[in-house]
Motif scaffolding. Structure first.
Motif, mmCIF file in Angstrom:
data_model
loop_
_atom_site.group_PDB
_atom_site.id
_atom_site.type_symbol
_atom_site.label_atom_id
_atom_site.label_comp_id
_atom_site.label_asym_id
_atom_site.label_seq_id
_atom_site.Cartn_x
_atom_site.Cartn_y
_atom_site.Cartn_z
ATOM 1 N N ILE A 179 -14.026 10.928 -72.951
ATOM 2 C CA ILE A 179 -14.366 10.796 -74.372
ATOM 3 C C ILE A 179 -15.332 9.636 -74.582
ATOM 4 O O ILE A 179 -16.307 9.745 -75.343
ATOM 5 N N THR A 180 -15.092 8.523 -73.899
ATOM 6 C CA THR A 180 -16.002 7.376 -73.992
ATOM 7 C C THR A 180 -17.381 7.743 -73.465
ATOM 8 O O THR A 180 -18.407 7.389 -74.073
ATOM 9 N N ILE A 181 -17.427 8.449 -72.341
ATOM 10 C CA ILE A 181 -18.710 8.871 -71.776
ATOM 11 C C ILE A 181 -19.438 9.801 -72.745
ATOM 12 O O ILE A 181 -20.652 9.643 -73.004
ATOM 13 N N GLY A 182 -18.712 10.784 -73.305
ATOM 14 C CA GLY A 182 -19.332 11.691 -74.258
ATOM 15 C C GLY A 182 -19.845 10.975 -75.492
ATOM 16 O O GLY A 182 -20.928 11.299 -76.003
ATOM 17 N N ALA A 183 -19.093 9.995 -75.971
ATOM 18 C CA ALA A 183 -19.517 9.240 -77.151
ATOM 19 C C ALA A 183 -20.793 8.447 -76.868
ATOM 20 O O ALA A 183 -21.710 8.413 -77.693
#
Length: 319
Positions: free
Chosen positions: A106-110
């Motif tokens: 999720i952090t990478i996608g954000a």
């Protein structure tokens, strides 16, 4: 009282808040071992993360207000937060549960979503044969609305669990803060802070207008490029790690400007200290208001920021 004295008072107040916040509520715990574990493993990294995130958001808000000559500008003005939120929503909808280089998906996608938004705003603004503040502002607002509509579309397609996860992430929070996430955040904010401190004189001249800055030897376009990318990447990194925490970047620079003045050589360190302490204070309120449950800190900052925004708008209209 001089600007230096006011800066010292702001710094002392921030340190008092930072040092007292981890101990609030610990007196009710009788077991000393449990108390020590909560203090060292949960409270301390959370307080330090809140300080760094609050300082970064406040600093980026200060830069955007100087670039756009508008005290209503926020770190989310250019659509970076919306792009990051869209990236996070895509990862939740995809149902991926992997970790890459210590970052969860999720952090990478954000962060990827934030980079997409930054790139989109940059290239669209270049179509106008310039990099003016007006073009940046309008492009950022349009980008923010575009990504917000995509987030609503993904939420509509998601099931109840994914939709709740997306909505909870969009509220912003520090419940997942740890030493690991703190170490990921510090380099991003530190680099952006160093660049902004280095360009304090140029920010003062940009506040006076592009023509005056050009007459004083400032390369307005290059300075705006550097500030745009450094602050946008900083906002993208913060939002990727803790979600969008609104209004910090609008309230804190304006309050510090009222207290310390418009000289960015003093305003920048004051904004860093005040912003860090302010987010720690808001997080403490979020933890204690309905304890033992916890309110996302983004709700608290928005509840405070809404009336502040209206007051600022009425004050500008009367002026």
């Amino acid at each position: 009282m001089t600007s230096s004295h006011k800066l010292i008072l702001i710094t002392l107040l921030s340190f008092i808040i930072a040092f007292s916040a981890p101990w609030i509520g610990l007196s009710d715990i009788a077991n000393e071992i449990v108390k020590q574990q909560i203090l060292l493993d949960i409270r301390l990294p959370r307080v330090m993360f809140a300080f760094v995130a609050g300082a970064g958001l406040s600093l980026c808000g200060m830069v955007f207000q100087a670039m756009f000559h508008n005290p209503l500008a926020t770190p989310f003005t250019l659509g970076v937060a919306s792009g990051a939120s869209f990236g996070a929503a895509c990862m939740v909808f995809a149902g991926l549960n992997v970790t890459l280089l210590g970052f969860d998906i999720i952090t990478i996608g954000a962060f990827i979503g934030a980079l997409v938004a930054i790139t989109f705003v940059f290239f669209i603004s270049q179509l106008q044969r310039g990099f003016s503040s007006e073009t940046l502002l309008l492009t950022g607002v349009a980008t923010s609305f575009f990504f917000s509509s995509l987030i609503l579309f993904i939420q509509y397609l998601s099931d109840m669990t994914d939709s709740f996860m997306i909505m909870r992430w969009l509220m912003g929070g520090l419940s997942s803060a740890s030493y690991h996430s703190l170490l990921q955040l510090i380099p991003i904010v530190t680099i952006s802070t160093a660049i902004i401190l280095w360009l304090s004189r140029e920010l003062n001249l940009l506040m006076a207008g592009d023509d005056i800055a050009l007459s004083r030897g400032v390369s307005v376009k290059q300075v705006r490029y550097l500030l745009f990318f450094s602050t946008s990447l900083c906002v993208g990194g913060i939002v990727a790690l803790c979600g969008p925490i609104g209004f910090i970047g609008m309230m804190v620079p304006h309050i510090c400007r009222l207290l310390i003045g418009t000289d960015h050589r003093w305003l920048t360190p004051a904004t860093i200290m005040f912003g860090g302490g302010f987010l720690i204070l808001c997080d403490g309120i979020a933890r204690l208001l309905i304890a033992p449950a916890e309110i996302p800190v983004g709700i608290i900052t928005t509840l405070l920021g809404g009336p502040f925004f209206l007051w600022l708008l009425i004050k500008r209209r009367q002026g």
